[in-house]
Design a protein around this motif. Structure first.
Motif, PDB file in Angstrom:
ATOM      1  N   ASP A 118      47.519  85.122  29.263  1.00 55.94           N
ATOM      2  CA  ASP A 118      46.426  84.704  29.898  1.00 55.94           C
ATOM      3  C   ASP A 118      45.949  85.620  31.311  1.00 55.94           C
ATOM      4  OD1 ASP A 118      43.945  84.142  30.369  1.00 55.94           O
ATOM      5  OD2 ASP A 118      43.417  82.382  30.676  1.00 55.94           O
ATOM      6  N   SER A 170      43.480  86.745  33.115  1.00 55.13           N
ATOM      7  CA  SER A 170      42.539  86.295  33.793  1.00 55.13           C
ATOM      8  C   SER A 170      42.963  85.517  34.539  1.00 55.13           C
ATOM      9  CB  SER A 170      41.304  85.778  33.262  1.00 55.13           C
ATOM     10  OG  SER A 170      41.561  84.901  32.569  1.00 55.13           O
ATOM     11  N   HIS A 171      44.658  84.483  34.418  1.00 52.39           N
ATOM     12  CA  HIS A 171      44.896  83.711  35.029  1.00 52.39           C
ATOM     13  C   HIS A 171      46.311  84.023  35.717  1.00 52.39           C
ATOM     14  CE1 HIS A 171      44.424  79.517  34.074  1.00 52.39           C
ATOM     15  NE2 HIS A 171      45.641  79.346  34.837  1.00 52.39           N
ATOM     16  N   VAL A 172      46.346  85.190  36.249  1.00 48.02           N
ATOM     17  CA  VAL A 172      47.351  84.987  36.544  1.00 48.02           C
ATOM     18  C   VAL A 172      47.005  85.476  38.358  1.00 48.02           C
ATOM     19  CG1 VAL A 172      49.433  87.362  36.943  1.00 48.02           C
ATOM     20  CG2 VAL A 172      49.063  86.908  34.923  1.00 48.02           C
ATOM     21  N   PHE A 186      53.750  82.720  33.815  1.00 45.54           N
ATOM     22  CA  PHE A 186      52.797  83.667  33.294  1.00 45.54           C
ATOM     23  C   PHE A 186      51.809  82.685  32.075  1.00 45.54           C
ATOM     24  CE2 PHE A 186      55.008  87.651  33.874  1.00 45.54           C
ATOM     25  CZ  PHE A 186      53.384  87.979  35.277  1.00 45.54           C
ATOM     26  N   HIS A 187      51.011  82.145  32.291  1.00 45.47           N
ATOM     27  CA  HIS A 187      49.772  81.616  31.327  1.00 45.47           C
ATOM     28  C   HIS A 187      49.416  81.964  30.085  1.00 45.47           C
ATOM     29  CE1 HIS A 187      49.706  77.751  33.427  1.00 45.47           C
ATOM     30  NE2 HIS A 187      49.990  78.317  34.282  1.00 45.47           N
ATOM     31  N   GLY A 188      49.269  81.279  29.187  1.00 45.54           N
ATOM     32  CA  GLY A 188      48.887  82.391  28.094  1.00 45.54           C
ATOM     33  C   GLY A 188      49.243  80.790  25.983  1.00 45.54           C
ATOM     34  N   THR A 220      35.911  81.424  34.045  1.00 42.63           N
ATOM     35  CA  THR A 220      37.594  80.784  34.046  1.00 42.63           C
ATOM     36  C   THR A 220      38.857  79.949  35.368  1.00 42.63           C
ATOM     37  OG1 THR A 220      38.063  83.610  34.042  1.00 42.63           O
ATOM     38  CG2 THR A 220      39.541  82.341  32.660  1.00 42.63           C
ATOM     39  N   HIS A 221      39.366  79.658  35.271  1.00 45.75           N
ATOM     40  CA  HIS A 221      39.976  79.058  36.809  1.00 45.75           C
ATOM     41  C   HIS A 221      41.613  79.888  36.865  1.00 45.75           C
ATOM     42  CE1 HIS A 221      42.177  76.529  34.497  1.00 45.75           C
ATOM     43  NE2 HIS A 221      42.914  76.362  36.228  1.00 45.75           N
TER      44      HIS A 221
END
Lengths: 152, 152
Positions: free
Chosen positions: A130, A132-134, B136-138, A76-77
């Motif tokens: 998401d 893991s993106h934070v 935040f992404h998601g 992931t990134h």
DNA sequence: CTGACTGCAAAAGGTTTGCAAAAAG
DNA sequence: CTTTTTGCAAACCTTTTGCAGTCAG
């Protein structure tokens, strides 16, 4: 140091690629290894790491490999700073980043702290974070104590 | 529509600049107005907005104006996606962004949801989150319901 | 063999910089 | 009048893309 057996995702990395119709190539393996070796890496940094083992690999290959590896769920990134994204392997414990705007340091902490917030947003807004993106920006303990200011 | 009195930060915008030794210029005022008009804007978008009032303004001026306005605390920016940063005015209620990776839509919500998390991180890690910077992404409700997948 | 993948070079985004002219105080 | 700020053009940096050759399956 054995360059092959680094993380647990390495175990079935080829199966994962295969399963989605992608081919197994040395470049992809090298990129995955690089991600696991440097636990955080920008494309540029990953290139450097990969080139320690195979000098001829091209930067665009890094980008394309990361895209594929991400698509099959091996990496992931997240976007920590203004600059390049940081890639990390999925088999690490899910973590988030605390990036200090004053000194530039980045700390990784468990994503557990987000649990209740994530649940709340899911319930209230229907939005599924998401995790893991934070990454959070702000100032770290050291810089607060030293009264260091500054963004970026 | 009165282009001057848009937000409450406009009240003392010139004083703010002055106080820190910066000069008052039409360009800076225009950029500040543009930020308040489009409540979210990339440098490009802000340029377009500014040019509706003054066609001759240059993109590099936008960047330089934003830098100054941010330094004196009249605007902030956050990095929502991969691309350009988004600027918003500081007098808006502090908000965070929910960016859907499936449809690209960005929703703004009050930053209040971060309160307890921010407090906890401050206490446990000594890290002070820059709340206005958070996004935040998601996946958003719509995309979850429609089973739409996909990052970016 | 055949299509997917790579390396290379060029293009494309986004941001920064040097400089001379213009404007602010 | 002095110093900052602007517009312009060019430089820069990171990421993407087109293409022909190469390699995995």
């Amino acid at each position: 140091m054995d360059p092959i057996a680094v993380g647990m995702s390495m175990a079935d990395w080829d199966r994962r690629l295969h399963a989605q119709g992608y081919r197994i190539t040395p470049q992809r393996q090298l990129v995955l290894q690089a991600v696991e070796t440097l636990r955080h890496g920008s494309p540029e940094e990953l290139l450097a790491e990969v080139q320690r083992h195979a000098a001829g690999v091209n930067l665009s290959t890094i980008y394309r490999a990361l895209e594929v590896l991400e698509k099959v769920g091996l990496v992931t990134h997240s976007h920590i700073g203004h600059g390049a994204p940081t890639y990390h392997s999925v088999d690490d414990e899910t973590h988030i980043h605390l990036a200090c705007d004053a000194c530039g340091n980045v700390e990784s902490i468990s994503a557990d702290v987000l649990e209740s917030l994530a649940r709340a947003l899911r319930a209230d807004k229907g939005f599924d974070i998401d995790v893991s993106h934070v990454s959070f920006h702000g100032r770290c303990r050291k810089c607060i104590e030293q009264g260091r200011a500054g963004k970026h």
